[in-house]
Design an enzyme around this catalytic site. Sequence first.
Site, mmCIF file in Angstrom:
data_model
loop_
_atom_site.group_PDB
_atom_site.id
_atom_site.type_symbol
_atom_site.label_atom_id
_atom_site.label_comp_id
_atom_site.label_asym_id
_atom_site.label_seq_id
_atom_site.Cartn_x
_atom_site.Cartn_y
_atom_site.Cartn_z
ATOM 1 N N ALA A 130 0.819 -1.219 0.000
ATOM 2 C CA ALA A 130 0.000 0.000 0.000
ATOM 3 C C ALA A 130 0.846 1.259 0.000
ATOM 4 O O ALA A 130 0.406 2.293 0.426
ATOM 5 C CB ALA A 130 -0.947 0.000 1.183
ATOM 6 N N GLY A 131 2.087 1.168 -0.487
ATOM 7 C CA GLY A 131 2.915 2.368 -0.589
ATOM 8 C C GLY A 131 2.308 3.378 -1.561
ATOM 9 O O GLY A 131 2.722 4.514 -1.625
ATOM 10 N N CYS A 132 1.317 2.924 -2.297
ATOM 11 C CA CYS A 132 0.850 3.674 -3.470
ATOM 12 C C CYS A 132 -0.457 4.390 -3.230
ATOM 13 O O CYS A 132 -1.479 3.976 -3.766
ATOM 14 C CB CYS A 132 0.680 2.703 -4.625
ATOM 15 S SG CYS A 132 1.707 1.254 -4.515
ATOM 16 N N VAL A 133 -0.481 5.414 -2.402
ATOM 17 C CA VAL A 133 -1.716 6.174 -2.204
ATOM 18 C C VAL A 133 -1.470 7.667 -2.421
ATOM 19 O O VAL A 133 -0.350 8.091 -2.383
ATOM 20 C CB VAL A 133 -2.320 5.947 -0.801
ATOM 21 C CG1 VAL A 133 -3.250 4.767 -0.829
ATOM 22 C CG2 VAL A 133 -1.263 5.777 0.232
#
Lengths: 410, 104
Positions: free
Chosen positions: B101-104
Amino acid sequence: MRRLLILGAGTAGTIAANKLRRMLDADDWQITIVDQRGTHYYQPAFLFIPFGRYRPDKARRKASRLIPSGVTRVEGEIDRVDPDARRVALADGTVLPYDYLIIATGTSPHPEETPGMEGDWHGAVHSFYTFDDAVALRGALAGFTGGRLVVHISEMPIKCPVAPLEFTLLADAHLRERDIRDKVDITFVTPLSGAFTKPVASAAFGGMLDERGIAVEPDFMVESIDAEAHRLVSYDEREVPYDLLVTVPVNKGAAFVGRSGLGDELDFVPVDPHTLRHAAHPEIFAVGDAAAVPTSKAGAVAHFELDVFPENFVRIVAGEEPVESFDGHATCFIESGAGKAMLIDFNYDTEPLPGMFPVPALGPLPLLKESRFNHWGKLAFEPLYWSMLLPGRPLPLPAHMSMRGKRVPS
Amino acid sequence: MSTTTLAGREIHVDAEGFLTEYDEWDEALAAQLADQIGVALTPEHWDVIRFLRADYAETGQTATTRRVQAVGGFPVKQQFVLFPKKPGKKMSYIAGLPKPAGCV
Ligand SMILES: Cc1cc2nc3c(=O)[nH]c(=O)nc-3n(C[C@H](O)[C@H](O)[C@H](O)COP(=O)(O)OP(=O)(O)OC[C@H]3O[C@@H](n4cnc5c(N)ncnc54)[C@H](O)[C@@H]3O)c2cc1C
């Protein structure tokens, strides 16, 4: 006297100082805030400076004027936190003891993390994530008359994850205005599998890039930059050539966070996503971009966090349990060029969806759709940032995300 | 969220097929998941998968490629060799974890 120490006087630290000074009794609480800089930057302006549409000096103000009386300001570089002794050491040798610590030191770009990137910095390799970079890019863009323009994200997470997309759309509009769009190939290079992180928004943004003839190179993890040959090289050995590269370097938290044993592998502070409290050190909190929580790193997020956090903090120091819970709420305007913008509103659990904001059906701001209203909304925010947001005055936006007015596409 | 049948039993998955229940995973299932995305598991793959499982148990989040390198000790280059093109997604898929979930 109890001592509250706030590290970093950017968006989050400044709001925290203003709100908590009003909420904590001045006879019982001494509040100190530390920053390495005497200048406060309005970072969303960095997106506009490269296009000559924003006077750079409007994007900065003297930091001391934004900190309320009753809060001690210390200018200096933070070197280390000793969480056991509850002390912070500055690079100049100053030692600041605390009872409670709020880490709000944000994130900054680190071009040195990618081999080859620094060597040609402000040559053919540019960025817009700091004030100086945005000003340098303004010169480079003015002198750019044709060739390959590549907009690039090095690694996630980055602050304001929509900014590279906005830059791409604004560059397209800018080149059209200058009548040289047909002389330029624009490519958007991203480590993500599409234009954005979340599926519904990614499809909407992908369509916008497509319409404008902008190529997308997805799943691109940069390994190095060949500055001589002007190429981005990925770990799976793909190459993307450029004449002008606009990159967002790896974003990391402040180095002292890692040095103090308080950070993850990118020097962000792991905290409880709902209370922003450190698990191992209950007297330490992290707010804003410095916190490793699964939502966007954005000023809007700092704002919503600080609608919830100060009340909790007051409860905690009174020996009560925190009751409010931060939901990861984020709201971002996305400039799309030619006087229009999109808007997205989401949180930890709900991805950006179409609909109207903030009032269901009436808006006036449409979600996930281009509109002049959204563009005006984005421009209107700058004066509010200085006069309302930083002083911690209430803005008519709900702290928690609401599903009212949103449509879930089937 | 929905269910699907794999390795002869019912498992919970999200819209993209990532397992949503940490405890429904075992090594037999991993072999099937790997097979589905065309990865033939070698001892090197297993080292990475076991690291991801252990790290998730500790942190509650799926490790990013950077963390797999920094904390697990597997260079990003090697991750790309073992799990071509999309190591972050492929590793977590096989390890039965949510996408990083590094991608927000
Ligand atoms: C180009 C761009 C466009 C953006 N657009 C938007 C937008 O449209 N909407 C939106 O919501 N957000 C936007 N953002 C993001 C927003 O600016 C940040 O998320 C927000 O400022 C985060 O606040 P913060 O307090 O966590 O960090 P910051 O405001 O960055 O403050 C951190 C502070 O800590 C200080 N500091 C760091 N390390 C040390 C140290 N070792 N010693 C002393 N001081 C230190 C720094 O000097 C700085 O003042 C944008 C950002 C950029 C770069």
